[in-house]
Design an enzyme around this catalytic site. Structure first.
Site, mmCIF file in Angstrom:
data_model
loop_
_atom_site.group_PDB
_atom_site.id
_atom_site.type_symbol
_atom_site.label_atom_id
_atom_site.label_comp_id
_atom_site.label_asym_id
_atom_site.label_seq_id
_atom_site.Cartn_x
_atom_site.Cartn_y
_atom_site.Cartn_z
ATOM 1 N N ASP A 19 0.794 -1.436 0.093
ATOM 2 C CA ASP A 19 0.045 0.105 -0.167
ATOM 3 C C ASP A 19 0.900 1.217 0.057
ATOM 4 O O ASP A 19 1.871 1.260 0.554
ATOM 5 C CB ASP A 19 -0.893 0.139 1.260
ATOM 6 C CG ASP A 19 -1.868 1.002 1.124
ATOM 7 O OD1 ASP A 19 -2.429 1.316 0.046
ATOM 8 O OD2 ASP A 19 -2.827 1.247 1.990
ATOM 9 N N ASN A 21 1.204 3.302 -3.006
ATOM 10 C CA ASN A 21 1.659 3.829 -4.410
ATOM 11 C C ASN A 21 1.082 5.300 -4.624
ATOM 12 O O ASN A 21 1.685 6.039 -5.091
ATOM 13 C CB ASN A 21 1.097 2.901 -5.446
ATOM 14 C CG ASN A 21 1.596 1.460 -5.214
ATOM 15 O OD1 ASN A 21 2.632 1.411 -4.501
ATOM 16 N ND2 ASN A 21 1.289 0.457 -5.856
ATOM 17 N N ARG A 32 -1.309 9.043 -10.182
ATOM 18 C CA ARG A 32 -1.271 7.756 -9.278
ATOM 19 C C ARG A 32 -0.694 6.439 -10.229
ATOM 20 O O ARG A 32 0.086 5.785 -9.517
ATOM 21 C CB ARG A 32 -2.882 7.223 -8.805
ATOM 22 C CG ARG A 32 -3.268 8.559 -8.118
ATOM 23 C CD ARG A 32 -4.830 7.837 -7.526
ATOM 24 N NE ARG A 32 -4.507 6.992 -6.866
ATOM 25 C CZ ARG A 32 -4.605 6.782 -5.526
ATOM 26 N NH1 ARG A 32 -4.147 7.679 -4.829
ATOM 27 N NH2 ARG A 32 -4.438 5.430 -5.129
ATOM 28 N N HIS A 36 1.890 3.176 -8.953
ATOM 29 C CA HIS A 36 1.786 1.615 -9.275
ATOM 30 C C HIS A 36 3.065 1.271 -10.278
ATOM 31 O O HIS A 36 3.446 0.146 -9.939
ATOM 32 C CB HIS A 36 0.687 1.535 -9.974
ATOM 33 C CG HIS A 36 -0.648 1.984 -9.142
ATOM 34 N ND1 HIS A 36 -0.846 1.793 -7.823
ATOM 35 C CD2 HIS A 36 -1.967 2.647 -9.750
ATOM 36 C CE1 HIS A 36 -2.033 2.294 -7.336
ATOM 37 N NE2 HIS A 36 -2.495 2.874 -8.261
ATOM 38 N N SER A 64 -7.330 -5.462 -4.856
ATOM 39 C CA SER A 64 -8.642 -6.081 -4.113
ATOM 40 C C SER A 64 -9.997 -5.981 -4.876
ATOM 41 O O SER A 64 -10.005 -5.199 -5.859
ATOM 42 C CB SER A 64 -8.643 -5.400 -2.694
ATOM 43 O OG SER A 64 -9.356 -3.898 -2.976
ATOM 44 N N GLU A 66 -12.307 -4.756 -3.792
ATOM 45 C CA GLU A 66 -13.057 -3.563 -3.565
ATOM 46 C C GLU A 66 -12.241 -2.255 -4.638
ATOM 47 O O GLU A 66 -12.912 -1.150 -4.459
ATOM 48 C CB GLU A 66 -12.710 -2.951 -2.112
ATOM 49 C CG GLU A 66 -13.397 -3.796 -1.412
ATOM 50 C CD GLU A 66 -13.172 -5.117 -0.924
ATOM 51 O OE1 GLU A 66 -11.997 -5.539 -0.971
ATOM 52 O OE2 GLU A 66 -13.963 -6.135 -0.774
ATOM 53 N N LEU A 130 10.961 -20.122 -5.176
ATOM 54 C CA LEU A 130 10.149 -19.341 -4.500
ATOM 55 C C LEU A 130 8.794 -19.144 -5.055
ATOM 56 O O LEU A 130 8.725 -18.984 -6.570
ATOM 57 C CB LEU A 130 10.664 -17.814 -4.564
ATOM 58 C CG LEU A 130 9.855 -16.709 -3.996
ATOM 59 C CD1 LEU A 130 9.906 -16.662 -2.616
ATOM 60 C CD2 LEU A 130 10.320 -15.257 -4.458
ATOM 61 N N ARG A 183 2.238 -4.685 6.279
ATOM 62 C CA ARG A 183 1.531 -3.819 5.308
ATOM 63 C C ARG A 183 2.171 -2.446 5.394
ATOM 64 O O ARG A 183 2.646 -1.846 6.539
ATOM 65 C CB ARG A 183 0.165 -3.505 6.155
ATOM 66 C CG ARG A 183 -0.821 -2.544 5.367
ATOM 67 C CD ARG A 183 -2.113 -2.453 5.623
ATOM 68 N NE ARG A 183 -2.846 -1.327 4.663
ATOM 69 C CZ ARG A 183 -3.913 -1.446 4.272
ATOM 70 N NH1 ARG A 183 -4.628 -2.453 4.537
ATOM 71 N NH2 ARG A 183 -4.539 -0.543 3.202
ATOM 72 N N ARG A 189 -4.672 -1.918 8.830
ATOM 73 C CA ARG A 189 -5.858 -2.789 8.838
ATOM 74 C C ARG A 189 -5.530 -3.917 7.807
ATOM 75 O O ARG A 189 -4.546 -3.897 7.158
ATOM 76 C CB ARG A 189 -6.965 -1.840 8.389
ATOM 77 C CG ARG A 189 -6.766 -1.006 6.931
ATOM 78 C CD ARG A 189 -8.202 -0.096 6.648
ATOM 79 N NE ARG A 189 -7.664 0.871 5.556
ATOM 80 C CZ ARG A 189 -7.567 2.162 5.993
ATOM 81 N NH1 ARG A 189 -7.916 2.681 6.894
ATOM 82 N NH2 ARG A 189 -7.541 2.946 4.860
HETATM 83 C C1 IPE Z 1 -5.354 -2.620 -0.062
HETATM 84 O O1 IPE Z 1 -4.946 -1.399 -0.236
HETATM 85 C C2 IPE Z 1 -5.385 -3.391 -1.365
HETATM 86 C C3 IPE Z 1 -4.113 -3.421 -2.167
HETATM 87 C C4 IPE Z 1 -2.747 -2.830 -1.754
HETATM 88 C C5 IPE Z 1 -4.274 -3.974 -3.338
HETATM 89 P P1 IPE Z 1 -6.303 -0.200 -0.360
HETATM 90 O O2 IPE Z 1 -5.556 1.133 -0.363
HETATM 91 O O3 IPE Z 1 -7.116 -0.610 -1.448
HETATM 92 O O4 IPE Z 1 -6.963 -0.323 1.125
HETATM 93 P P2 IPE Z 1 -7.909 0.548 1.959
HETATM 94 O O5 IPE Z 1 -8.783 0.974 0.744
HETATM 95 O O6 IPE Z 1 -6.874 1.726 2.255
HETATM 96 O O7 IPE Z 1 -8.398 -0.151 2.900
HETATM 97 C C1 IPE Z 2 -1.827 0.518 -3.248
HETATM 98 O O1 IPE Z 2 -1.597 1.583 -3.416
HETATM 99 C C2 IPE Z 2 -2.031 -0.476 -4.647
HETATM 100 C C3 IPE Z 2 -3.253 -0.686 -5.126
HETATM 101 C C4 IPE Z 2 -4.436 -0.619 -4.169
HETATM 102 C C5 IPE Z 2 -3.673 -1.059 -6.399
HETATM 103 P P1 IPE Z 2 -2.675 2.515 -3.040
HETATM 104 O O2 IPE Z 2 -3.233 2.943 -4.591
HETATM 105 O O3 IPE Z 2 -3.767 2.240 -2.630
HETATM 106 O O4 IPE Z 2 -1.758 3.761 -2.687
HETATM 107 P P2 IPE Z 2 -2.388 4.763 -1.685
HETATM 108 O O5 IPE Z 2 -3.054 3.971 -0.361
HETATM 109 O O6 IPE Z 2 -3.480 5.568 -2.407
HETATM 110 O O7 IPE Z 2 -1.286 5.822 -1.278
HETATM 111 MG MG MG Z 3 -4.107 2.432 -0.488
#
Ligand code: IPE
Ligand code: IPE
Ligand code: MG
Length: 245
Positions: A19, A21, A32, A36, A64, A66, A130, A183, A189
């Protein structure tokens, strides 16, 4: 068996919520999806370090169930990145002895993404150094439900459904439960990652944004893990099964 820099035996299975990115990109006034892309580079580095440290299973949360709620532009950018990552890095990962498996709901992604997954899985199926499990369109609740559906389809009777039998239908049935759950990105979370499998994982949270996560960051997590006292419900210093009184 390989050792970590601290000399400790490494965890067999590390799971990572990659998380941060988006925030990494925001801080640099970049789109954004640039975050990634950097995140993919961080993953490729970490895969190499995990293999060097003797970690046998690495499971990463890449998208995810979501994350479909994000703007269309970001979702399509992530789908394209999935495909270009396979094209760019598959040869190197294959040569490193990495076996790739994609875990998640395959029904909802495009034929092109599915074809990239098939290529990654089939092209590395002979490897065993791996195991890299990429959770894409994955949700922990989905995983439990799909496992139950498979068990029902197999005709299992209620009394036959044990924890062990159900584990045999879960997406990570080929791997032991994660020993260490990491994480990045500063949130505390699970976000619907491996709900069933993290029952006894050691949890490690860091503010480091995923694109900045490197060898030193991983070693810090491994060193922290090495100091944990894993009791699994037992009393400290008491052998398994021995009464403590
Ligand atoms: C969790 O990160 C999913 C991935 C890292 C792929 P999110 O950024 O989607 O999680 P929330 O929304 O902050 O809980
Ligand atoms: C995690 O990074 C990657 C994915 C969920 C795909 P985020 O895109 O959630 O990065 P933040 O949390 O917005 O910084
Ligand atoms: Mg995130």
């Amino acid at each position: 068996m390989s050792k970590t820099p601290s000399g400790a035996v490494p965890p067999a299975h590390v799971a990572i919520v990659m998380d941060g990115n988006g925030r990494w990109a925001n801080k640099r006034f970049l789109p954004r999806v640039a975050g990634h892309k950097q995140g993919v580079d961080a993953l490729v580095r970490i895969v190499q370090v995990c293999a060097d440290r003797g970690i046998r299973h690495l499971t990463v949360f890449a998208f995810s169930s979501e994350n479909w709620r994000r703007p269309e532009e970001e979702v399509s950018g992530l789908m394209s990145l999935m495909m270009s990552t396979v094209a760019k890095h598959l040869g190197r990962l294959e040569a490193q002895g990495v076996r790739i498996r994609i875990i998640g709901d395959r029904a909802m992604v495009s034929d092109k993404v599915r074809a990239a997954w098939d290529e990654a899985e089939q092209g590395t199926a002979h490897n065993s150094r791996l195991n890299l499990n990429v959770a894409f369109n994955y949700g922990g609740r989905w995983d439990i439900v799909q496992a139950c559906q498979q068990a029902l389809a197999d005709g299992l009777r209620p009394e036959e459904l044990t924890e062990e039998r159900l584990s045999g239908y879960m997406a990570l049935r080929h791997a032991p439960d994660p020993d260490l759950f990491i994480r990045t990105g500063g949130e505390y979370r699970i976000s619907n990652f491996l709900l069933w499998q993290v029952a006894y994982s050691e949890l490690y949270f860091t503010d480091c944004l995923w694109p900045d996560f490197d060898e030193a960051q991983l070693d810090a997590a491994l060193a922290d893990f090495a100091r944990r006292d894993r009791r699994f419900g037992l009393v400290k210093g008491n052998p398994a099964g021995a009464p403590s009184a």
